[in-house]
Design a protein around this motif. Structure first.
Motif, PDB file in Angstrom:
ATOM      1  N   ILE A  44     -17.311  19.834  -2.180  1.00  0.00           N
ATOM      2  CA  ILE A  44     -18.764  20.058  -2.159  1.00  0.00           C
ATOM      3  C   ILE A  44     -19.075  21.508  -2.488  1.00  0.00           C
ATOM      4  O   ILE A  44     -18.348  22.422  -2.088  1.00  0.00           O
ATOM      5  N   GLY A  45     -20.155  21.719  -3.204  1.00  0.00           N
ATOM      6  CA  GLY A  45     -20.621  23.070  -3.492  1.00  0.00           C
ATOM      7  C   GLY A  45     -21.150  23.738  -2.233  1.00  0.00           C
ATOM      8  O   GLY A  45     -21.727  23.076  -1.365  1.00  0.00           O
ATOM      9  N   HIS A  46     -20.953  25.035  -2.141  1.00  0.00           N
ATOM     10  CA  HIS A  46     -21.346  25.767  -0.918  1.00  0.00           C
ATOM     11  C   HIS A  46     -22.845  25.714  -0.667  1.00  0.00           C
ATOM     12  O   HIS A  46     -23.283  25.629   0.480  1.00  0.00           O
ATOM     13  N   GLU A  47     -23.659  25.722  -1.721  1.00  0.00           N
ATOM     14  CA  GLU A  47     -25.112  25.693  -1.518  1.00  0.00           C
ATOM     15  C   GLU A  47     -25.562  24.364  -0.904  1.00  0.00           C
ATOM     16  O   GLU A  47     -26.408  24.349  -0.006  1.00  0.00           O
ATOM     17  N   LEU A  48     -24.981  23.269  -1.375  1.00  0.00           N
ATOM     18  CA  LEU A  48     -25.339  21.965  -0.818  1.00  0.00           C
ATOM     19  C   LEU A  48     -24.847  21.835   0.622  1.00  0.00           C
ATOM     20  O   LEU A  48     -25.580  21.347   1.490  1.00  0.00           O
ATOM     21  N   LEU A  49     -23.635  22.301   0.902  1.00  0.00           N
ATOM     22  CA  LEU A  49     -23.143  22.235   2.276  1.00  0.00           C
ATOM     23  C   LEU A  49     -24.021  23.073   3.205  1.00  0.00           C
ATOM     24  O   LEU A  49     -24.316  22.656   4.325  1.00  0.00           O
ATOM     25  N   ASP A  50     -24.477  24.220   2.736  1.00  0.00           N
ATOM     26  CA  ASP A  50     -25.415  25.023   3.517  1.00  0.00           C
ATOM     27  C   ASP A  50     -26.655  24.213   3.878  1.00  0.00           C
ATOM     28  O   ASP A  50     -27.113  24.216   5.020  1.00  0.00           O
ATOM     29  N   GLN A  51     -27.209  23.520   2.888  1.00  0.00           N
ATOM     30  CA  GLN A  51     -28.411  22.726   3.131  1.00  0.00           C
ATOM     31  C   GLN A  51     -28.143  21.635   4.156  1.00  0.00           C
ATOM     32  O   GLN A  51     -28.979  21.374   5.032  1.00  0.00           O
ATOM     33  N   ILE A  52     -26.980  21.003   4.072  1.00  0.00           N
ATOM     34  CA  ILE A  52     -26.646  19.914   4.994  1.00  0.00           C
ATOM     35  C   ILE A  52     -26.481  20.445   6.412  1.00  0.00           C
ATOM     36  O   ILE A  52     -27.036  19.871   7.352  1.00  0.00           O
ATOM     37  N   VAL A  53     -25.741  21.529   6.606  1.00  0.00           N
ATOM     38  CA  VAL A  53     -25.496  22.019   7.965  1.00  0.00           C
ATOM     39  C   VAL A  53     -26.726  22.688   8.565  1.00  0.00           C
ATOM     40  O   VAL A  53     -26.804  22.855   9.780  1.00  0.00           O
TER      41      VAL A  53
ATOM     42  N   THR B 292     -11.513   9.221  15.652  1.00  0.00           N
ATOM     43  CA  THR B 292     -10.197   9.821  15.481  1.00  0.00           C
ATOM     44  C   THR B 292      -9.900   9.841  13.981  1.00  0.00           C
ATOM     45  O   THR B 292     -10.003   8.803  13.316  1.00  0.00           O
ATOM     46  N   GLY B 293      -9.589  11.007  13.448  1.00  0.00           N
ATOM     47  CA  GLY B 293      -9.275  11.139  12.035  1.00  0.00           C
ATOM     48  C   GLY B 293      -9.261  12.592  11.620  1.00  0.00           C
ATOM     49  O   GLY B 293      -9.549  13.488  12.419  1.00  0.00           O
ATOM     50  N   THR B 294      -8.899  12.818  10.361  1.00  0.00           N
ATOM     51  CA  THR B 294      -8.856  14.181   9.828  1.00  0.00           C
ATOM     52  C   THR B 294      -9.735  14.273   8.596  1.00  0.00           C
ATOM     53  O   THR B 294      -9.854  13.327   7.820  1.00  0.00           O
ATOM     54  N   MET B 295     -10.360  15.437   8.452  1.00  0.00           N
ATOM     55  CA  MET B 295     -11.224  15.705   7.308  1.00  0.00           C
ATOM     56  C   MET B 295     -10.880  17.072   6.744  1.00  0.00           C
ATOM     57  O   MET B 295     -10.536  17.984   7.499  1.00  0.00           O
ATOM     58  N   ARG B 296     -11.008  17.181   5.436  1.00  0.00           N
ATOM     59  CA  ARG B 296     -10.854  18.486   4.803  1.00  0.00           C
ATOM     60  C   ARG B 296     -12.067  18.728   3.918  1.00  0.00           C
ATOM     61  O   ARG B 296     -12.447  17.858   3.137  1.00  0.00           O
ATOM     62  N   PHE B 297     -12.684  19.867   4.097  1.00  0.00           N
ATOM     63  CA  PHE B 297     -13.794  20.275   3.247  1.00  0.00           C
ATOM     64  C   PHE B 297     -13.273  21.294   2.253  1.00  0.00           C
ATOM     65  O   PHE B 297     -12.784  22.360   2.646  1.00  0.00           O
ATOM     66  N   ASP B 298     -13.346  20.972   0.963  1.00  0.00           N
ATOM     67  CA  ASP B 298     -13.061  21.918  -0.108  1.00  0.00           C
ATOM     68  C   ASP B 298     -14.418  22.431  -0.573  1.00  0.00           C
ATOM     69  O   ASP B 298     -15.143  21.723  -1.293  1.00  0.00           O
ATOM     70  N   VAL B 299     -14.788  23.619  -0.120  1.00  0.00           N
ATOM     71  CA  VAL B 299     -16.108  24.180  -0.394  1.00  0.00           C
ATOM     72  C   VAL B 299     -16.008  25.031  -1.656  1.00  0.00           C
ATOM     73  O   VAL B 299     -15.276  26.021  -1.694  1.00  0.00           O
ATOM     74  N   LEU B 300     -16.752  24.624  -2.676  1.00  0.00           N
ATOM     75  CA  LEU B 300     -16.616  25.200  -4.006  1.00  0.00           C
ATOM     76  C   LEU B 300     -17.588  26.349  -4.244  1.00  0.00           C
ATOM     77  O   LEU B 300     -18.791  26.233  -3.990  1.00  0.00           O
ATOM     78  N   TYR B 301     -17.037  27.440  -4.745  1.00  0.00           N
ATOM     79  CA  TYR B 301     -17.792  28.595  -5.221  1.00  0.00           C
ATOM     80  C   TYR B 301     -17.467  28.738  -6.699  1.00  0.00           C
ATOM     81  O   TYR B 301     -16.594  28.048  -7.213  1.00  0.00           O
ATOM     82  N   GLU B 302     -18.126  29.633  -7.383  1.00  0.00           N
ATOM     83  CA  GLU B 302     -17.881  29.792  -8.817  1.00  0.00           C
ATOM     84  C   GLU B 302     -16.423  30.110  -9.129  1.00  0.00           C
ATOM     85  O   GLU B 302     -15.841  29.549 -10.038  1.00  0.00           O
ATOM     86  N   SER B 303     -15.821  31.006  -8.350  1.00  0.00           N
ATOM     87  CA  SER B 303     -14.469  31.468  -8.700  1.00  0.00           C
ATOM     88  C   SER B 303     -13.403  31.146  -7.656  1.00  0.00           C
ATOM     89  O   SER B 303     -12.260  31.553  -7.803  1.00  0.00           O
ATOM     90  N   ARG B 304     -13.779  30.434  -6.606  1.00  0.00           N
ATOM     91  CA  ARG B 304     -12.789  30.134  -5.562  1.00  0.00           C
ATOM     92  C   ARG B 304     -13.195  28.888  -4.783  1.00  0.00           C
ATOM     93  O   ARG B 304     -14.310  28.399  -4.902  1.00  0.00           O
ATOM     94  N   THR B 305     -12.257  28.394  -3.982  1.00  0.00           N
ATOM     95  CA  THR B 305     -12.498  27.259  -3.097  1.00  0.00           C
ATOM     96  C   THR B 305     -12.078  27.651  -1.687  1.00  0.00           C
ATOM     97  O   THR B 305     -10.976  28.149  -1.485  1.00  0.00           O
ATOM     98  N   GLU B 306     -12.966  27.461  -0.726  1.00  0.00           N
ATOM     99  CA  GLU B 306     -12.674  27.712   0.686  1.00  0.00           C
ATOM    100  C   GLU B 306     -12.307  26.372   1.330  1.00  0.00           C
ATOM    101  O   GLU B 306     -12.987  25.369   1.100  1.00  0.00           O
ATOM    102  N   ILE B 307     -11.256  26.351   2.132  1.00  0.00           N
ATOM    103  CA  ILE B 307     -10.771  25.117   2.755  1.00  0.00           C
ATOM    104  C   ILE B 307     -11.018  25.156   4.261  1.00  0.00           C
ATOM    105  O   ILE B 307     -10.698  26.144   4.923  1.00  0.00           O
TER     106      ILE B 307
END
Length: 123
Positions: A65-74, A25-40
């Motif tokens: 986390i950077g989007h490329e690394l998150l891609d690798q993880i998922v 039970t808990g909450t998480m937020r992923f701030d996924v970093l791109y060069e010019s924007r952040t996806e939440i």
């Protein structure tokens, strides 16, 4: 956002309940970093019931986390714990939630396969 990240978050959202997170039970937020924007991506887990939203709000665990690394993880190409320990992304709040979420990430491929020992006859 990359296809691997979007697919991961959408799959998680569509499941509704994830048995591997039944004790979480808990909450998480992923701030996924791109060069010019952040996806939440905001994830709320209550005894395995998972809700995923695209909104910026406070959470028990915030992962930047950077989007490329998150891609690798998922995709199972990288281990989240190992990459965090190498300071390749940051966690604010409770890092234990990432450990729980890692239960549903694919395992990274093995670097080598274990081969059976050859049996030889003694003369």
């Amino acid at each position: 956002m990359s296809d691997a990240c979007v697919e991961f978050f959408r799959r998680l959202e569509s499941q509704g309940h994830e048995p591997l997170l039944a004790d979480v039970t808990g909450t998480m937020r992923f701030d996924v970093l791109y060069e010019s924007r952040t996806e939440i991506w905001f994830i709320s887990i209550t005894s395995g019931d998972v809700v995923v939203r695209r909104e910026e709000r406070s959470a028990d665990c915030i992962i930047r986390i950077g989007h490329e690394l998150l891609d690798q993880i998922v995709r199972g190409e990288a281990n989240a714990d190992a990459r965090w320990l190498r300071n390749e992304f940051t966690i604010q709040g409770n890092p234990t939630l990432l450990d729980y979420l890692q239960r549903i990430f694919p395992d990274p491929p093995r670097s080598h396969e274990t081969l059976p020992a050859k049996m030889t006859k003694r003369r």
